[in-house]
Each structure stands twice: as structure tokens, then as C-alpha cells.
Design a protein around this motif. Sequence first.
Motif, PDB file in Angstrom:
ATOM      1  N   ASN A   8      13.203  32.861  18.340  1.00  0.00           N
ATOM      2  CA  ASN A   8      12.932  31.936  19.440  1.00  0.00           C
ATOM      3  C   ASN A   8      13.921  32.042  20.601  1.00  0.00           C
ATOM      4  O   ASN A   8      13.581  31.710  21.735  1.00  0.00           O
ATOM      5  CB  ASN A   8      12.910  30.497  18.919  1.00  0.00           C
ATOM      6  N   ASN A   9      15.161  32.478  20.312  1.00  0.00           N
ATOM      7  CA  ASN A   9      16.144  32.558  21.395  1.00  0.00           C
ATOM      8  C   ASN A   9      16.869  33.899  21.467  1.00  0.00           C
ATOM      9  O   ASN A   9      17.905  34.020  22.092  1.00  0.00           O
ATOM     10  CB  ASN A   9      17.170  31.426  21.278  1.00  0.00           C
ATOM     11  N   ILE A  10      16.313  34.912  20.797  1.00  0.00           N
ATOM     12  CA  ILE A  10      16.957  36.226  20.784  1.00  0.00           C
ATOM     13  C   ILE A  10      17.058  36.817  22.190  1.00  0.00           C
ATOM     14  O   ILE A  10      18.058  37.475  22.532  1.00  0.00           O
ATOM     15  CB  ILE A  10      16.208  37.188  19.821  1.00  0.00           C
ATOM     16  N   GLU A  11      16.052  36.596  23.010  1.00  0.00           N
ATOM     17  CA  GLU A  11      16.084  37.104  24.390  1.00  0.00           C
ATOM     18  C   GLU A  11      17.238  36.480  25.173  1.00  0.00           C
ATOM     19  O   GLU A  11      17.995  37.178  25.841  1.00  0.00           O
ATOM     20  CB  GLU A  11      14.752  36.802  25.080  1.00  0.00           C
ATOM     21  N   LYS A  12      17.370  35.177  25.070  1.00  0.00           N
ATOM     22  CA  LYS A  12      18.404  34.469  25.829  1.00  0.00           C
ATOM     23  C   LYS A  12      19.805  34.838  25.369  1.00  0.00           C
ATOM     24  O   LYS A  12      20.673  35.173  26.181  1.00  0.00           O
ATOM     25  CB  LYS A  12      18.204  32.955  25.684  1.00  0.00           C
ATOM     26  N   GLU A  13      20.049  34.780  24.059  1.00  0.00           N
ATOM     27  CA  GLU A  13      21.407  34.940  23.538  1.00  0.00           C
ATOM     28  C   GLU A  13      21.881  36.388  23.503  1.00  0.00           C
ATOM     29  O   GLU A  13      23.062  36.656  23.708  1.00  0.00           O
ATOM     30  CB  GLU A  13      21.512  34.322  22.134  1.00  0.00           C
ATOM     31  N   PHE A  14      20.973  37.309  23.247  1.00  0.00           N
ATOM     32  CA  PHE A  14      21.384  38.698  23.084  1.00  0.00           C
ATOM     33  C   PHE A  14      21.101  39.575  24.297  1.00  0.00           C
ATOM     34  O   PHE A  14      21.900  40.437  24.650  1.00  0.00           O
ATOM     35  CB  PHE A  14      20.698  39.312  21.859  1.00  0.00           C
ATOM     36  N   ILE A  15      19.957  39.375  24.930  1.00  0.00           N
ATOM     37  CA  ILE A  15      19.540  40.296  25.981  1.00  0.00           C
ATOM     38  C   ILE A  15      19.898  39.779  27.373  1.00  0.00           C
ATOM     39  O   ILE A  15      20.561  40.472  28.155  1.00  0.00           O
ATOM     40  CB  ILE A  15      18.034  40.589  25.862  1.00  0.00           C
TER      41      ILE A  15
END
Length: 343
Positions: A320-327
Amino acid sequence: MNHLTRRLFLRFSSLSLLLSTAFSINAFAAEDIRIGISLPTQRDIVWVRYKQGLEEAAKKLGVKILLQVSDQDASVQASQVENLLSQKVNALIIAPHDASAASTLVERAHKAGIKVISLDRLILNSDLDLYVSFDNPKIGELQGEYLVKNVPKGNYAVFLGAPTDNNSKILHDAAMKHIAPLVKKGDIKIVTEQNIQEWQPSVAQRLMENSLTANKNNINAVLAPNDNTAGGIIQALSSQKLAGKVYVTGQDAELTAAQRIAAGTQSMTIFKDQGKLSELALKIAKDMAEKKPIKATHFTANGNKNVPSVFLEPIIVDKNNIEKEFIQSGFFKKEDVYKFVTK
């Protein structure tokens, strides 16, 4: 030059010389600070990040570090610490391989008049000066809470990290705050509960294979203590075509874990910025060397005392938040995270 002007000139010259001398002394003192560092391993990406973070922080802070790696050997770590102390370091940062055995290293440092910071892993049964880490109980709680939220009923395989690492017990006990009440209620059954020696993924894979065999593949959730071990566990699940069907936790925000989350085989990880913690630890070590007061935000029991502690907060990451936190944060490149995801 008249008499008054000459007197003023001499006074200002003396003051200028005094300030210049004081500045030079302070500058020399800053450059002359030597911080000894002992890390347990470079076999895990987490400790590679710590080493890189400490080296970068040393350049930024203008201090000299003497850094050694024990390669998961407590006796080697003891010898290396002795060597660092013989080089007259001003402060010592130790990430122990064996949390209990490292207590003697604190004693030796104190006999030499050197204060000790325990990095990431807590040194037990010692008069430790400071503990700098992520909030490990919070990490365990996040893992346990995530599992019970997504798998409130079923069979659980519960794994702990290395028995020599006090973090293993901390993470497990914190996670069990959420899991144990449902076990007592009868909704969850723990079918496996074991330590993973040296946090090795090959050991994790073998233990998971044994658990799958013993329980006829009927496992619904796995409490994996970190990403490295989660990788081995997921390999065992893959061999039974169960990867992505069983919830698996993790922590450390390894690229391989991010790739598994993107692919749907690992459920979550915990993002811990080792670079940020490295800089914090080295800054505190520098302050200690300069005899500056250190403000602790927490206290952690180590079996001998409540150790003053400074913690950074962890962040849970899943699909759900991989885009925000990692990318979007720039921590990983998008093409790397989605490298194995078929379009």
C-alpha cells in the motif's frame, strides 16, 4: 603612532592572537577525535549500510574512525576491541555479535577510561553508557499487529533471530503482545516456534521446510524476524507453491524484500534508515569524547541497569505504501523494485 594608539593596537593584537590560538586548539581537537567502531558482520546488507553510513558520517562530522568487523566471531570481536583501545580511541561504538559476551568489552573500555555506545544490538549485563538503536519493541509490535490484522485465525510459524542477539527476544516478545491473546482465545495456533541461528536464510529455509512437512503445508502466517530470513522462508513456501498465499513479515527494507513485496510473496517489511542511525551514533560518540552532555529519550533494561537510550522510529512498508516510502523517497529505483514483476 602615539602612545594611546599603540596601547590599543597591542591590546587588539593580543586579543586576536588569543582568539586565533583558541580556534586552532578547538579545530585540532575536533580533527583529533578518534572513535573506535566494532561491527559484527558484513554478510548482511544491513551491516553493509551501517558501515557505509558510519564512514560517510565521519567525513561529515570531521572525526577519525577506526572501524573493524568481527565476521560473526565473539572472540575476534574481543581482540579487535582490545586493539582499538590500545590505539587510544576517545569513545567506542560496539554492535555486539554476542550480546552477553560483549559485557566484558564494556568493562575493559571503562578500565581504560573510555565510554561505550551499543549500536543497534544491546549489550547485556553491563554498565553500558548508551544504547542507540531503532525502537525494536515497536518493530516487533508492528510485525505482530500486521499479522493478526490480516490473519486473525489459523496456524502460525513463529521464528526468532539468533539466540546470541538480544534483539531476537525483544522482537519476538513485542510481536507476541498481539499474537498471544488470540492464541489464548483459540483463534491462532503456533505450530512452530524456533530460533534461526546467526539469522541465516539457509537455516530459516530448512526450519520452514520442516514445519511445512510436519503440518502438511497447513500454515497461514509466518512471523519472520527480518528480510534475510524471510527470503529463506519464502523459498521453502515457493517449493510447495505457497508463496504469496501465506503472510510473511520482515524488517530491514532490503531491496530483495521490496522486490518480493512488489511480486506479492512477502507481505511487509520495516524501513529502518541505517545511514541516519549511523550519523546519530557517531555524533553522540563525538559529543561523549568532547565531554558534552548526552540527552537520552528512553531507558532500556540490560540485566544490570536501565541503560540511557536514544531511538529512531521504524516505518512499516507493504504494497500500500511501497511507492511512497521506497520509490518516491529515492531509497530504491522503481525499475529495481519491480524488476521481477511480470507486466
